[in-house]
Motif scaffolding. Structure first.
Motif, PDB file in Angstrom:
ATOM      1  N   ARG A   1      25.866  22.624 -19.736  1.00 62.51           N
ATOM      2  CA  ARG A   1      25.656  23.939 -19.109  1.00 62.51           C
ATOM      3  C   ARG A   1      24.932  23.832 -17.781  1.00 62.51           C
ATOM      4  O   ARG A   1      25.200  24.599 -16.849  1.00 62.51           O
ATOM      5  N   GLU A   2      23.971  22.885 -17.697  1.00 61.41           N
ATOM      6  CA  GLU A   2      23.127  22.746 -16.502  1.00 61.41           C
ATOM      7  C   GLU A   2      23.142  21.281 -16.043  1.00 61.41           C
ATOM      8  O   GLU A   2      22.167  20.548 -16.232  1.00 61.41           O
ATOM      9  N   PRO A   3      24.227  20.841 -15.448  1.00 64.22           N
ATOM     10  CA  PRO A   3      24.349  19.399 -15.123  1.00 64.22           C
ATOM     11  C   PRO A   3      23.350  18.915 -14.087  1.00 64.22           C
ATOM     12  O   PRO A   3      23.133  17.701 -13.974  1.00 64.22           O
ATOM     13  N   ASP A   4      22.726  19.813 -13.346  1.00 64.43           N
ATOM     14  CA  ASP A   4      21.766  19.379 -12.319  1.00 64.43           C
ATOM     15  C   ASP A   4      20.338  19.264 -12.855  1.00 64.43           C
ATOM     16  O   ASP A   4      19.439  18.855 -12.118  1.00 64.43           O
ATOM     17  N   TRP A   5      20.116  19.651 -14.089  1.00 62.84           N
ATOM     18  CA  TRP A   5      18.776  19.559 -14.649  1.00 62.84           C
ATOM     19  C   TRP A   5      18.504  18.147 -15.166  1.00 62.84           C
ATOM     20  O   TRP A   5      19.424  17.363 -15.380  1.00 62.84           O
ATOM     21  N   PHE A   6      17.239  17.866 -15.449  1.00 62.75           N
ATOM     22  CA  PHE A   6      16.833  16.552 -15.945  1.00 62.75           C
ATOM     23  C   PHE A   6      17.431  16.277 -17.330  1.00 62.75           C
ATOM     24  O   PHE A   6      18.060  15.232 -17.554  1.00 62.75           O
ATOM     25  N   ASN A   7      17.215  17.187 -18.283  1.00 53.61           N
ATOM     26  CA  ASN A   7      17.890  17.158 -19.591  1.00 53.61           C
ATOM     27  C   ASN A   7      17.824  15.805 -20.316  1.00 53.61           C
ATOM     28  O   ASN A   7      18.836  15.322 -20.845  1.00 53.61           O
ATOM     29  N   SER A   8      16.654  15.209 -20.360  1.00 50.02           N
ATOM     30  CA  SER A   8      16.462  13.910 -21.016  1.00 50.02           C
ATOM     31  C   SER A   8      15.038  13.879 -21.577  1.00 50.02           C
ATOM     32  O   SER A   8      14.225  14.744 -21.240  1.00 50.02           O
ATOM     33  N   PRO A   9      14.723  12.884 -22.405  1.00 46.74           N
ATOM     34  CA  PRO A   9      13.316  12.757 -22.834  1.00 46.74           C
ATOM     35  C   PRO A   9      12.420  12.656 -21.599  1.00 46.74           C
ATOM     36  O   PRO A   9      12.693  11.869 -20.686  1.00 46.74           O
ATOM     37  N   VAL A  10      11.368  13.462 -21.572  1.00 46.18           N
ATOM     38  CA  VAL A  10      10.509  13.522 -20.376  1.00 46.18           C
ATOM     39  C   VAL A  10       9.375  12.506 -20.518  1.00 46.18           C
ATOM     40  O   VAL A  10       8.584  12.585 -21.470  1.00 46.18           O
ATOM     41  N   PRO A  11       9.287  11.547 -19.617  1.00 48.77           N
ATOM     42  CA  PRO A  11       8.221  10.537 -19.719  1.00 48.77           C
ATOM     43  C   PRO A  11       6.873  11.099 -19.304  1.00 48.77           C
ATOM     44  O   PRO A  11       6.802  12.106 -18.580  1.00 48.77           O
ATOM     45  N   PRO A  12       5.786  10.453 -19.723  1.00 54.92           N
ATOM     46  CA  PRO A  12       4.462  10.901 -19.277  1.00 54.92           C
ATOM     47  C   PRO A  12       4.342  10.795 -17.757  1.00 54.92           C
ATOM     48  O   PRO A  12       5.038  10.006 -17.116  1.00 54.92           O
ATOM     49  N   PHE A  13       3.429  11.568 -17.222  1.00 52.57           N
ATOM     50  CA  PHE A  13       3.169  11.609 -15.776  1.00 52.57           C
ATOM     51  C   PHE A  13       1.704  11.243 -15.552  1.00 52.57           C
ATOM     52  O   PHE A  13       0.830  11.752 -16.246  1.00 52.57           O
ATOM     53  N   GLY A  14       1.468  10.362 -14.585  1.00 52.65           N
ATOM     54  CA  GLY A  14       0.091  10.109 -14.184  1.00 52.65           C
ATOM     55  C   GLY A  14      -0.335   8.667 -14.352  1.00 52.65           C
ATOM     56  O   GLY A  14       0.488   7.756 -14.446  1.00 52.65           O
ATOM     57  N   ASP A  15      -1.629   8.512 -14.429  1.00 52.25           N
ATOM     58  CA  ASP A  15      -2.313   7.247 -14.239  1.00 52.25           C
ATOM     59  C   ASP A  15      -2.473   6.515 -15.579  1.00 52.25           C
ATOM     60  O   ASP A  15      -3.247   6.940 -16.440  1.00 52.25           O
ATOM     61  N   ARG A  16      -1.757   5.391 -15.751  1.00 50.12           N
ATOM     62  CA  ARG A  16      -1.905   4.599 -16.985  1.00 50.12           C
ATOM     63  C   ARG A  16      -3.328   4.079 -17.150  1.00 50.12           C
ATOM     64  O   ARG A  16      -3.766   3.806 -18.262  1.00 50.12           O
ATOM     65  N   ALA A  17      -4.031   3.915 -16.031  1.00 49.26           N
ATOM     66  CA  ALA A  17      -5.415   3.421 -16.094  1.00 49.26           C
ATOM     67  C   ALA A  17      -6.406   4.572 -16.240  1.00 49.26           C
ATOM     68  O   ALA A  17      -7.617   4.360 -16.173  1.00 49.26           O
ATOM     69  N   GLY A  18      -5.903   5.784 -16.455  1.00 45.53           N
ATOM     70  CA  GLY A  18      -6.780   6.944 -16.542  1.00 45.53           C
ATOM     71  C   GLY A  18      -7.614   6.953 -17.819  1.00 45.53           C
ATOM     72  O   GLY A  18      -7.249   6.354 -18.829  1.00 45.53           O
ATOM     73  N   GLN A  19      -8.710   7.693 -17.751  1.00 43.47           N
ATOM     74  CA  GLN A  19      -9.577   7.856 -18.933  1.00 43.47           C
ATOM     75  C   GLN A  19      -9.166   9.062 -19.768  1.00 43.47           C
ATOM     76  O   GLN A  19      -9.628   9.229 -20.884  1.00 43.47           O
ATOM     77  N   LEU A  20      -8.348   9.945 -19.191  1.00 39.75           N
ATOM     78  CA  LEU A  20      -7.977  11.194 -19.862  1.00 39.75           C
ATOM     79  C   LEU A  20      -6.477  11.267 -20.085  1.00 39.75           C
ATOM     80  O   LEU A  20      -5.689  11.017 -19.161  1.00 39.75           O
ATOM     81  N   LEU A  21      -6.078  11.616 -21.321  1.00 42.98           N
ATOM     82  CA  LEU A  21      -4.679  11.912 -21.646  1.00 42.98           C
ATOM     83  C   LEU A  21      -4.606  13.343 -22.154  1.00 42.98           C
ATOM     84  O   LEU A  21      -5.402  13.736 -23.013  1.00 42.98           O
ATOM     85  N   ILE A  22      -3.666  14.101 -21.611  1.00 41.86           N
ATOM     86  CA  ILE A  22      -3.407  15.463 -22.084  1.00 41.86           C
ATOM     87  C   ILE A  22      -2.095  15.427 -22.861  1.00 41.86           C
ATOM     88  O   ILE A  22      -1.092  14.897 -22.371  1.00 41.86           O
ATOM     89  N   VAL A  23      -2.123  15.960 -24.080  1.00 46.70           N
ATOM     90  CA  VAL A  23      -0.930  15.943 -24.924  1.00 46.70           C
ATOM     91  C   VAL A  23      -0.466  17.378 -25.157  1.00 46.70           C
ATOM     92  O   VAL A  23      -1.187  18.183 -25.756  1.00 46.70           O
ATOM     93  N   GLY A  24       0.717  17.694 -24.650  1.00 44.51           N
ATOM     94  CA  GLY A  24       1.314  19.001 -24.881  1.00 44.51           C
ATOM     95  C   GLY A  24       2.245  18.956 -26.080  1.00 44.51           C
ATOM     96  O   GLY A  24       2.292  17.975 -26.829  1.00 44.51           O
TER      97      GLY A  24
END
Ligand code: SF4
Length: 216
Positions: free
Chosen positions: A32-55
């Motif tokens: 229906r929406e071929p221009d959308w991402f439409n895949s498992p969404v990977p985490p965003f941000g700093d792997r060396a970070g001290q904080l992880l936010i989980v939605g």
């Protein structure tokens, strides 16, 4: 369905088949929406970070469309404004993955990587996708704090950490010690929760103010 040994242990394949209902839903939206991402969404941000936010999971018009967690829908407006305010992001959030926004000492992921119908993943899907949440946590060597957005993220994070739900019940503003980590609970910053004032921006900011004070 049997798990596929060829999958990356850290991130799911673009066509991850492990949740048949979500894979079917993904295929429908791709058609229906071929221009959308439409895949498992990977985490965003700093792997060396001290904080992880989980939605919870990608929003249909948000991360599922744009490919970056919490980007493009209302939940992202409140989350990124709050992260900018407390120094966990730099730049200007413009609801696009190419807006140049950078997370600082912080990473954002989801309990479930694929968009679910009606925003409601099934328990089996949450359980199946937890292997990738575990990999996200394991891949952050400096991790000290996790903010769980909503009860499902809280419970899946507890299981990812090997803790029993009864030992750390979900409550907005609660802080649980999980070994060397602290787990901070917040109601999810969804439009529904803010429209009904289950969660006010002030309540949300208070959670991140506490994380900032603890991390220094
Ligand atoms: S939710 Fe997770 S485990 Fe299920 S199909 Fe998507 S990436 Fe795979």
């Amino acid at each position: 369905m049997a798990r596929t040994a060829a999958l990356s242990p850290a991130e799911p394949d673009r066509n991850c088949p492990l949740c048949p209902r979500l894979a079917d839903f993904r295929a429908q939206i791709r058609a229906r929406e071929p221009d959308w991402f439409n895949s498992p969404v990977p985490p965003f941000g700093d792997r060396a970070g001290q904080l992880l936010i989980v939605g919870l999971a990608p929003g249909m018009q948000g991360a599922n469309r744009t490919g970056r967690p919490f980007t493009g829908d209302y939940a992202g407006d409140l989350l990124y404004a709050t992260l900018l305010e407390y120094g966990f992001a730099k730049g200007v959030y413009q609801a696009r993955p190419d807006d140049g926004l950078r997370l600082v000492d912080c990473r954002i992921g989801n309990a479930v990587h694929c968009v679910p119908p009606q925003n409601k993943p099934l328990p089996a899907e949450i359980n199946t996708c937890r292997q990738f949440l575990i990999a996200t946590i394991a891949g952050m060597p400096e991790l000290r704090a996790i903010v769980a957005l909503g009860r499902i993220a809280h419970e899946s994070t507890l299981k990812a950490l090997g803790l029993r739900a009864a030992a750390a019940p979900f409550a907005h503003g609660a802080i649980h010690q999980a070994g060397a980590l602290k787990l901070y609970d917040s109601y999810h910053c969804s439009r529904y929760n803010t429209n009904t004032r289950v969660l006010t921006p002030q309540m949300f900011r208070a959670v991140f103010a506490k994380v900032r004070a603890d991390l220094g």
